[in-house]
Write a protein that holds these residues in place. Structure first.
Motif, PDB file in Angstrom:
ATOM      1  N   LEU A   1      68.438  16.064  42.980  1.00  0.00           N
ATOM      2  CA  LEU A   1      67.663  14.884  43.329  1.00  0.00           C
ATOM      3  C   LEU A   1      66.788  15.183  44.539  1.00  0.00           C
ATOM      4  O   LEU A   1      67.263  15.773  45.511  1.00  0.00           O
ATOM      5  N   GLY A   2      65.529  14.762  44.481  1.00  0.00           N
ATOM      6  CA  GLY A   2      64.689  14.841  45.664  1.00  0.00           C
ATOM      7  C   GLY A   2      65.299  13.960  46.746  1.00  0.00           C
ATOM      8  O   GLY A   2      65.888  12.924  46.448  1.00  0.00           O
ATOM      9  N   ARG A   3      65.182  14.396  47.987  1.00  0.00           N
ATOM     10  CA  ARG A   3      65.850  13.654  49.071  1.00  0.00           C
ATOM     11  C   ARG A   3      65.060  13.781  50.359  1.00  0.00           C
ATOM     12  O   ARG A   3      64.276  14.719  50.541  1.00  0.00           O
ATOM     13  N   PRO A   4      65.295  12.868  51.302  1.00  0.00           N
ATOM     14  CA  PRO A   4      64.700  13.021  52.630  1.00  0.00           C
ATOM     15  C   PRO A   4      65.406  14.145  53.394  1.00  0.00           C
ATOM     16  O   PRO A   4      66.410  14.690  52.936  1.00  0.00           O
ATOM     17  N   SER A   5      64.909  14.466  54.578  1.00  0.00           N
ATOM     18  CA  SER A   5      65.485  15.556  55.371  1.00  0.00           C
ATOM     19  C   SER A   5      66.677  15.106  56.211  1.00  0.00           C
ATOM     20  O   SER A   5      67.312  15.916  56.869  1.00  0.00           O
ATOM     21  N   GLY A   6      66.974  13.820  56.184  1.00  0.00           N
ATOM     22  CA  GLY A   6      68.099  13.283  56.941  1.00  0.00           C
ATOM     23  C   GLY A   6      68.311  11.830  56.538  1.00  0.00           C
ATOM     24  O   GLY A   6      67.606  11.306  55.673  1.00  0.00           O
ATOM     25  N   PHE A   7      69.295  11.195  57.163  1.00  0.00           N
ATOM     26  CA  PHE A   7      69.506   9.774  56.896  1.00  0.00           C
ATOM     27  C   PHE A   7      68.231   9.015  57.250  1.00  0.00           C
ATOM     28  O   PHE A   7      67.652   9.231  58.315  1.00  0.00           O
ATOM     29  N   THR A   8      67.799   8.120  56.384  1.00  0.00           N
ATOM     30  CA  THR A   8      66.614   7.310  56.689  1.00  0.00           C
ATOM     31  C   THR A   8      66.970   6.173  57.635  1.00  0.00           C
ATOM     32  O   THR A   8      66.096   5.609  58.275  1.00  0.00           O
ATOM     33  N   HIS A   9      68.239   5.841  57.706  1.00  0.00           N
ATOM     34  CA  HIS A   9      68.745   4.867  58.690  1.00  0.00           C
ATOM     35  C   HIS A   9      70.070   5.405  59.203  1.00  0.00           C
ATOM     36  O   HIS A   9      71.043   5.477  58.449  1.00  0.00           O
ATOM     37  N   GLU A  10      70.086   5.819  60.465  1.00  0.00           N
ATOM     38  CA  GLU A  10      71.304   6.365  61.068  1.00  0.00           C
ATOM     39  C   GLU A  10      72.081   5.256  61.761  1.00  0.00           C
ATOM     40  O   GLU A  10      71.504   4.449  62.500  1.00  0.00           O
ATOM     41  N   VAL A  11      73.387   5.236  61.538  1.00  0.00           N
ATOM     42  CA  VAL A  11      74.265   4.286  62.214  1.00  0.00           C
ATOM     43  C   VAL A  11      75.213   5.102  63.085  1.00  0.00           C
ATOM     44  O   VAL A  11      75.886   6.012  62.602  1.00  0.00           O
ATOM     45  N   VAL A  12      75.243   4.767  64.380  1.00  0.00           N
ATOM     46  CA  VAL A  12      76.095   5.472  65.331  1.00  0.00           C
ATOM     47  C   VAL A  12      77.311   4.587  65.611  1.00  0.00           C
ATOM     48  O   VAL A  12      77.176   3.496  66.161  1.00  0.00           O
ATOM     49  N   PHE A  13      78.479   5.072  65.207  1.00  0.00           N
ATOM     50  CA  PHE A  13      79.734   4.347  65.390  1.00  0.00           C
ATOM     51  C   PHE A  13      80.497   4.939  66.571  1.00  0.00           C
ATOM     52  O   PHE A  13      80.590   6.151  66.709  1.00  0.00           O
ATOM     53  N   ARG A  14      81.076   4.064  67.404  1.00  0.00           N
ATOM     54  CA  ARG A  14      81.965   4.498  68.488  1.00  0.00           C
ATOM     55  C   ARG A  14      83.066   3.459  68.662  1.00  0.00           C
ATOM     56  O   ARG A  14      82.847   2.262  68.503  1.00  0.00           O
ATOM     57  N   ARG A  15      84.252   3.949  69.035  1.00  0.00           N
ATOM     58  CA  ARG A  15      85.358   3.061  69.381  1.00  0.00           C
ATOM     59  C   ARG A  15      85.422   2.974  70.897  1.00  0.00           C
ATOM     60  O   ARG A  15      85.352   3.998  71.588  1.00  0.00           O
ATOM     61  N   CYS A  16      85.546   1.762  71.418  1.00  0.00           N
ATOM     62  CA  CYS A  16      85.648   1.569  72.865  1.00  0.00           C
ATOM     63  C   CYS A  16      87.006   2.082  73.336  1.00  0.00           C
ATOM     64  O   CYS A  16      88.044   1.709  72.788  1.00  0.00           O
ATOM     65  N   VAL A  17      87.002   2.919  74.343  1.00  0.00           N
ATOM     66  CA  VAL A  17      88.245   3.458  74.897  1.00  0.00           C
ATOM     67  C   VAL A  17      89.020   2.347  75.604  1.00  0.00           C
ATOM     68  O   VAL A  17      90.247   2.329  75.592  1.00  0.00           O
ATOM     69  N   GLY A  18      88.294   1.378  76.185  1.00  0.00           N
ATOM     70  CA  GLY A  18      88.938   0.291  76.912  1.00  0.00           C
ATOM     71  C   GLY A  18      89.624  -0.729  76.019  1.00  0.00           C
ATOM     72  O   GLY A  18      90.823  -0.935  76.094  1.00  0.00           O
ATOM     73  N   CYS A  19      88.842  -1.370  75.142  1.00  0.00           N
ATOM     74  CA  CYS A  19      89.393  -2.462  74.330  1.00  0.00           C
ATOM     75  C   CYS A  19      89.717  -2.052  72.887  1.00  0.00           C
ATOM     76  O   CYS A  19      90.260  -2.849  72.134  1.00  0.00           O
ATOM     77  N   GLN A  20      89.382  -0.828  72.498  1.00  0.00           N
ATOM     78  CA  GLN A  20      89.658  -0.261  71.169  1.00  0.00           C
ATOM     79  C   GLN A  20      88.849  -0.894  70.035  1.00  0.00           C
ATOM     80  O   GLN A  20      89.115  -0.627  68.870  1.00  0.00           O
ATOM     81  N   GLU A  21      87.846  -1.707  70.348  1.00  0.00           N
ATOM     82  CA  GLU A  21      87.006  -2.304  69.313  1.00  0.00           C
ATOM     83  C   GLU A  21      85.995  -1.288  68.791  1.00  0.00           C
ATOM     84  O   GLU A  21      85.508  -0.439  69.539  1.00  0.00           O
ATOM     85  N   LEU A  22      85.670  -1.412  67.511  1.00  0.00           N
ATOM     86  CA  LEU A  22      84.664  -0.577  66.884  1.00  0.00           C
ATOM     87  C   LEU A  22      83.279  -1.133  67.213  1.00  0.00           C
ATOM     88  O   LEU A  22      83.051  -2.330  67.118  1.00  0.00           O
ATOM     89  N   ASN A  23      82.369  -0.253  67.604  1.00  0.00           N
ATOM     90  CA  ASN A  23      81.011  -0.642  67.961  1.00  0.00           C
ATOM     91  C   ASN A  23      80.001   0.110  67.117  1.00  0.00           C
ATOM     92  O   ASN A  23      80.224   1.271  66.760  1.00  0.00           O
ATOM     93  N   ILE A  24      78.878  -0.545  66.836  1.00  0.00           N
ATOM     94  CA  ILE A  24      77.703   0.123  66.300  1.00  0.00           C
ATOM     95  C   ILE A  24      76.727   0.204  67.468  1.00  0.00           C
ATOM     96  O   ILE A  24      76.348  -0.815  68.053  1.00  0.00           O
ATOM     97  N   VAL A  25      76.375   1.429  67.838  1.00  0.00           N
ATOM     98  CA  VAL A  25      75.485   1.658  68.976  1.00  0.00           C
ATOM     99  C   VAL A  25      74.053   1.394  68.527  1.00  0.00           C
ATOM    100  O   VAL A  25      73.589   1.959  67.540  1.00  0.00           O
ATOM    101  N   ARG A  26      73.374   0.543  69.262  1.00  0.00           N
ATOM    102  CA  ARG A  26      71.990   0.214  68.938  1.00  0.00           C
ATOM    103  C   ARG A  26      71.085   0.649  70.083  1.00  0.00           C
ATOM    104  O   ARG A  26      71.435   0.491  71.246  1.00  0.00           O
ATOM    105  N   GLU A  27      69.941   1.209  69.714  1.00  0.00           N
ATOM    106  CA  GLU A  27      68.915   1.601  70.683  1.00  0.00           C
ATOM    107  C   GLU A  27      69.456   2.496  71.788  1.00  0.00           C
ATOM    108  O   GLU A  27      69.090   2.359  72.953  1.00  0.00           O
ATOM    109  N   ASP A  28      70.365   3.387  71.407  1.00  0.00           N
ATOM    110  CA  ASP A  28      70.901   4.375  72.346  1.00  0.00           C
ATOM    111  C   ASP A  28      71.625   3.746  73.536  1.00  0.00           C
ATOM    112  O   ASP A  28      71.744   4.353  74.599  1.00  0.00           O
ATOM    113  N   ASP A  29      72.130   2.514  73.369  1.00  0.00           N
ATOM    114  CA  ASP A  29      72.834   1.799  74.428  1.00  0.00           C
ATOM    115  C   ASP A  29      74.340   1.948  74.194  1.00  0.00           C
ATOM    116  O   ASP A  29      74.952   1.171  73.465  1.00  0.00           O
ATOM    117  N   PHE A  30      74.936   2.953  74.823  1.00  0.00           N
ATOM    118  CA  PHE A  30      76.339   3.277  74.638  1.00  0.00           C
ATOM    119  C   PHE A  30      77.223   2.421  75.539  1.00  0.00           C
ATOM    120  O   PHE A  30      77.934   2.912  76.417  1.00  0.00           O
TER     121      PHE A  30
END
Length: 194
Positions: free
Chosen positions: A143-172
């Protein structure tokens, strides 16, 4: 270079054979995992012929929307309707990547290609560095494909409260408690590589 750019560069290094491939355990709600039927899973798409048979069975309305996908640990693409849970598509097992994908007919020859693809899966929360596994699986299906994800989602778990976060606009920063989020993927607390 921002963090997403660094992660994409690391993913490109993996695609070229550098680095290792991480697999992802399901980290979503336990009731969804418990509902997965043994031997279930999305449609296995291991070749161009598999994809041709699968796409021929889809209606125009289905093809207008993205599909749920996973790449199993054997490197094979699995597809399911968009509103399917990733864990059901995977049959409850670990994956190399997961997200959403949309296909389009490309050019006058009417060949299928990938128009959009993301790692948006809140059940597996794969890192953007999982792209090489997706690229290989799509290449195996020709299949023809792009060179990477066309929409990247950055997931992180908070070390403090353990909640799952989606990082937006490089705001960690954790949206739940305001703590700083780690730069490296850490969603699965039981993963020794996280």
């Amino acid at each position: 270079m921002n963090r997403q750019g660094q992660e994409q560069e690391q993913g490109q290094e993996q695609e070229q054979g550098w680095g290792r491939t991480r697999s992802y355990r399901y980290v979503g709600p336990v009731e969804l995992l418990a509902a997965v039927e043994p031997g279930g899973g999305g449609s296995r798409i291991g070749s161009a012929a598999d994809f041709a048979r699968w796409v021929a069975g889809r209606s125009p309305a289905e093809l207008a929307e993205p599909f749920t996908f996973v790449v199993g640990t054997e490197g094979v693409l699995r597809l399911a309707p968009r509103r399917s849970e990733h864990v059901a598509c995977a049959g409850g097992v670990r994956v190399l990547s997961a997200g959403e994908i949309r296909f389009v007919l490309v050019g006058e020859a009417g060949r299928w290609g990938v128009d959009e693809v993301s790692n948006h899966s809140t059940g597996y929360c794969p890192d953007v560095g999982s792209w090489p596994a997706v690229a290989r699986a799509l290449d195996d299906v020709e299949l023809g494909r792009p060179s990477g994800f066309t929409h990247e989602v950055v997931f992180r778990r908070c070390v403090g409260c353990q909640e799952l976060n989606i990082v937006r606009e490089d705001d960690f920063v954790c949206v739940f408690c305001g703590s700083d989020l780690p730069e490296a993927w850490n969603v699965d607390p039981t993963d020794p590589t996280a």
